[in-house]
Design a protein around this motif. Structure first.
Motif, PDB file in Angstrom:
ATOM      1  N   ASN A  93      29.867  55.558  47.374  1.00  0.00           N
ATOM      2  CA  ASN A  93      29.550  54.562  48.396  1.00  0.00           C
ATOM      3  C   ASN A  93      30.316  53.255  48.210  1.00  0.00           C
ATOM      4  N   ARG A  94      30.899  53.048  47.012  1.00  0.00           N
ATOM      5  CA  ARG A  94      31.588  51.788  46.756  1.00  0.00           C
ATOM      6  C   ARG A  94      33.044  51.787  47.251  1.00  0.00           C
ATOM      7  N   VAL A  95      33.522  52.912  47.733  1.00  0.00           N
ATOM      8  CA  VAL A  95      34.894  52.947  48.262  1.00  0.00           C
ATOM      9  C   VAL A  95      34.941  53.345  49.731  1.00  0.00           C
ATOM     10  N   VAL A  96      33.812  53.834  50.262  1.00  0.00           N
ATOM     11  CA  VAL A  96      33.835  54.395  51.610  1.00  0.00           C
ATOM     12  C   VAL A  96      34.061  53.335  52.681  1.00  0.00           C
ATOM     13  N   ARG A  97      33.570  52.121  52.481  1.00  0.00           N
ATOM     14  CA  ARG A  97      33.775  51.095  53.515  1.00  0.00           C
ATOM     15  C   ARG A  97      35.245  50.720  53.650  1.00  0.00           C
ATOM     16  N   ALA A  98      35.946  50.692  52.544  1.00  0.00           N
ATOM     17  CA  ALA A  98      37.383  50.414  52.610  1.00  0.00           C
ATOM     18  C   ALA A  98      38.089  51.524  53.382  1.00  0.00           C
ATOM     19  N   ALA A 180      34.282  47.236  30.466  1.00  0.00           N
ATOM     20  CA  ALA A 180      35.312  46.408  31.104  1.00  0.00           C
ATOM     21  C   ALA A 180      34.640  45.482  32.109  1.00  0.00           C
ATOM     22  N   PRO A 181      35.202  44.290  32.338  1.00  0.00           N
ATOM     23  CA  PRO A 181      34.609  43.340  33.289  1.00  0.00           C
ATOM     24  C   PRO A 181      34.544  43.900  34.707  1.00  0.00           C
ATOM     25  N   LEU A 182      33.551  43.452  35.432  1.00  0.00           N
ATOM     26  CA  LEU A 182      33.338  43.890  36.808  1.00  0.00           C
ATOM     27  C   LEU A 182      34.579  43.721  37.671  1.00  0.00           C
ATOM     28  N   ASP A 183      35.193  42.543  37.617  1.00  0.00           N
ATOM     29  CA  ASP A 183      36.333  42.286  38.503  1.00  0.00           C
ATOM     30  C   ASP A 183      37.502  43.212  38.190  1.00  0.00           C
ATOM     31  N   GLU A 184      37.764  43.448  36.911  1.00  0.00           N
ATOM     32  CA  GLU A 184      38.871  44.335  36.535  1.00  0.00           C
ATOM     33  C   GLU A 184      38.616  45.760  37.012  1.00  0.00           C
ATOM     34  N   GLU A 185      37.374  46.219  36.890  1.00  0.00           N
ATOM     35  CA  GLU A 185      37.050  47.580  37.297  1.00  0.00           C
ATOM     36  C   GLU A 185      37.084  47.752  38.811  1.00  0.00           C
ATOM     37  N   LEU A 186      36.606  46.756  39.551  1.00  0.00           N
ATOM     38  CA  LEU A 186      36.662  46.844  41.008  1.00  0.00           C
ATOM     39  C   LEU A 186      38.108  46.866  41.497  1.00  0.00           C
ATOM     40  N   ILE A 187      38.948  46.082  40.863  1.00  0.00           N
ATOM     41  CA  ILE A 187      40.365  46.067  41.235  1.00  0.00           C
ATOM     42  C   ILE A 187      41.014  47.396  40.897  1.00  0.00           C
ATOM     43  N   ARG A 188      40.749  47.917  39.706  1.00  0.00           N
ATOM     44  CA  ARG A 188      41.306  49.219  39.317  1.00  0.00           C
ATOM     45  C   ARG A 188      40.868  50.300  40.286  1.00  0.00           C
ATOM     46  N   GLN A 189      39.594  50.265  40.661  1.00  0.00           N
ATOM     47  CA  GLN A 189      39.058  51.268  41.569  1.00  0.00           C
ATOM     48  C   GLN A 189      39.741  51.227  42.933  1.00  0.00           C
ATOM     49  N   LEU A 190      39.873  50.027  43.503  1.00  0.00           N
ATOM     50  CA  LEU A 190      40.460  49.937  44.842  1.00  0.00           C
ATOM     51  C   LEU A 190      41.956  50.254  44.817  1.00  0.00           C
ATOM     52  N   GLU A 191      42.637  49.869  43.754  1.00  0.00           N
ATOM     53  CA  GLU A 191      44.048  50.245  43.629  1.00  0.00           C
ATOM     54  C   GLU A 191      44.186  51.766  43.571  1.00  0.00           C
ATOM     55  N   PHE A 334      23.502  45.359  50.189  1.00  0.00           N
ATOM     56  CA  PHE A 334      24.224  45.392  48.915  1.00  0.00           C
ATOM     57  C   PHE A 334      23.891  46.641  48.090  1.00  0.00           C
ATOM     58  N   TYR A 335      22.638  47.048  48.092  1.00  0.00           N
ATOM     59  CA  TYR A 335      22.226  48.202  47.293  1.00  0.00           C
ATOM     60  C   TYR A 335      22.959  49.473  47.716  1.00  0.00           C
ATOM     61  N   LEU A 336      23.381  49.546  48.976  1.00  0.00           N
ATOM     62  CA  LEU A 336      24.096  50.724  49.478  1.00  0.00           C
ATOM     63  C   LEU A 336      25.608  50.564  49.418  1.00  0.00           C
ATOM     64  N   THR A 337      26.077  49.367  49.167  1.00  0.00           N
ATOM     65  CA  THR A 337      27.524  49.137  49.160  1.00  0.00           C
ATOM     66  C   THR A 337      28.053  48.896  47.745  1.00  0.00           C
ATOM     67  N   GLU A 338      27.661  47.783  47.165  1.00  0.00           N
ATOM     68  CA  GLU A 338      28.079  47.437  45.800  1.00  0.00           C
ATOM     69  C   GLU A 338      29.594  47.530  45.617  1.00  0.00           C
ATOM     70  N   ASP A 339      30.338  47.287  46.674  1.00  0.00           N
ATOM     71  CA  ASP A 339      31.784  47.420  46.619  1.00  0.00           C
ATOM     72  C   ASP A 339      32.457  46.061  46.526  1.00  0.00           C
ATOM     73  N   MET A 340      33.772  46.079  46.522  1.00  0.00           N
ATOM     74  CA  MET A 340      34.523  44.833  46.395  1.00  0.00           C
ATOM     75  C   MET A 340      34.219  43.885  47.540  1.00  0.00           C
ATOM     76  N   GLN A 341      34.090  44.419  48.754  1.00  0.00           N
ATOM     77  CA  GLN A 341      33.808  43.561  49.892  1.00  0.00           C
ATOM     78  C   GLN A 341      32.460  42.861  49.739  1.00  0.00           C
ATOM     79  N   ALA A 342      31.475  43.587  49.186  1.00  0.00           N
ATOM     80  CA  ALA A 342      30.142  43.008  49.001  1.00  0.00           C
ATOM     81  C   ALA A 342      30.179  41.878  47.980  1.00  0.00           C
ATOM     82  N   TYR A 343      30.919  42.068  46.906  1.00  0.00           N
ATOM     83  CA  TYR A 343      31.030  41.015  45.902  1.00  0.00           C
ATOM     84  C   TYR A 343      31.843  39.833  46.425  1.00  0.00           C
ATOM     85  N   THR A 344      32.831  40.106  47.247  1.00  0.00           N
ATOM     86  CA  THR A 344      33.594  39.020  47.862  1.00  0.00           C
ATOM     87  C   THR A 344      32.680  38.152  48.716  1.00  0.00           C
ATOM     88  N   GLU A 345      31.802  38.813  49.497  1.00  0.00           N
ATOM     89  CA  GLU A 345      30.849  38.079  50.327  1.00  0.00           C
ATOM     90  C   GLU A 345      29.880  37.276  49.471  1.00  0.00           C
TER      91      GLU A 345
END
Length: 358
Positions: A93-98, A180-191, A334-345
């Motif tokens: 669910n953390r990559v599907v919105r992208a 690993a830090p949250l930001d690094e992992e979210l970036i790695r995931q989206l890349e 947020f509970y259903l997303t938890e993705d980079m966009q949610a953290y950006t918001e």
């Protein structure tokens, strides 16, 4: 381009020779000039044919380069991903919105644990795998994916997916916040997702917005002020431990937040029990709150929102964060997303609230 410049030179020389010999009244000179012009035209035609062939070859080569496979590195190791993939399945669910935003078509997904506003939710061509509790794994066989992006809540089904889709490239999009830090992992995931789907530019644009939100929140935050994370569900208020707690915990490390209470957590999924008196005693300057029920309550269901629970608690009314209105709520889904966009918001909301309070 070089051949075309040579053609111009040949024509100029031939023309000059023709004029010179014509002035002498020589028939032989005229014939020579004609032969020169003929040769120049022949060279030019050959040049254009050669350039045309080169352009066609380049186009063919581009098409070949755009197909085949690309190697990516995921949570398991390296994976050869088909390019372009024709039948894509996603369970994280953390990559599907992208993917939805990028216009990626899919054939199967556990729609029950995805946000309801995705285009996939109303697409009859998408096979619904249900939820991670009791997924319809057999439906994967009929979906016949050639690329699967899976992880997080479906991580335990990795082996099952391998068995049911043996010919598919399976990319594990799981993140590892414990190491690993949250930001690094979210970036790695989206890349990783961007590389797998050939949407690197779109992924980088999201990453740039994410990094900008971190910078904004960091600059707005006063490190002398303390912060506490809370999670509400079923009418209860739970404590979210810094760093390790669900969703909010990793934010402390990313933004350098000062915890109002440094008690270790035991339940990273649903928060830990805490009395409102303990919250009042810690007296945080800021509260960051996730309302779990806001994301999972069925339409029409009655439940006590996080705002109501905090407002109705007498013990919390003298807490600095409550008295000052220094409460930042995570996005409702947020509970259903938890993705980079949610953290950006979230980070942008924190930056605005904290900046205004200074």
């Amino acid at each position: 381009m070089h051949l075309r410049r040579s053609r111009g030179g040949l024509v100029a020389v031939a023309t000059a020779a023709a004029l010179t010999l014509a002035a002498c009244g020589s028939d032989e000179g005229t014939d020579t000039a004609a032969e020169g012009e003929s040769a120049a035209d022949g060279d030019a035609a050959a040049a254009e044919e050669t350039e045309g062939s080169a352009d066609e070859s380049a186009e063919d080569g581009g098409e070949e380069a755009a197909s085949g496979t690309v190697e990516v590195t995921d949570f398991q190791g390296t994976v050869e991903v088909p390019v372009p993939a024709e039948r894509i399945m996603v369970t994280d669910n953390r990559v599907v919105r992208a993917m939805d935003e990028w216009g990626v078509e899919i054939v199967a997904a556990p729609l029950d644990i995805f946000p309801g506003d995705l285009s996939y939710a109303s697409d009859d061509a998408v096979t619904n795998l249900g939820n991670h509790g009791e997924p319809d794994l057999e439906a994967i066989v009929a979906a016949d994916p050639d690329l699967v992006l899976t992880g997080y809540r479906f991580q335990d089904y990795y082996g099952d997916i391998q068995d049911l889709a043996p010919d598919a490239a399976i990319v594990d999009t799981t993140t590892d916040y414990e190491n690993a830090p949250l930001d690094e992992e979210l970036i790695r995931q989206l890349e990783l997702v961007g590389q797998s789907l050939q949407h690197e530019d779109e992924a980088q644009a999201m990453i740039d917005e994410f990094n900008a939100s971190i910078d904004a929140a960091t600059q707005a935050y006063d490190s002398e002020q303390t912060v506490m994370g809370l999670l509400t569900s079923g009418g209860d208020i739970s404590y979210v431990a810094p760093v390790t707690g669900r969703s909010i915990g990793p934010v402390f490390e990313v933004l350098g937040l000062t915890p109002a209470l440094e008690q270790e957590g035991g339940d990273s999924g649903h928060g830990d029990d805490i009395s409102v008196e303990a919250i009042a005693e810690a007296n945080p300057d800021w509260l960051v709150v996730m309302d779990r029920d806001a994301a999972i309550a069925a339409e029409g269901d009655e439940y006590s929102s996080a705002e109501e629970l905090i407002a109705e608690s007498e013990a919390l009314q003298n807490v600095t964060a409550v008295r000052s209105g220094n409460i930042v709520y995570l996005p409702a889904d947020f509970y259903l997303t938890e993705d980079m966009q949610a953290y950006t918001e979230l980070f942008n909301s924190m930056a605005q609230a904290m900046g205004s309070a200074r």
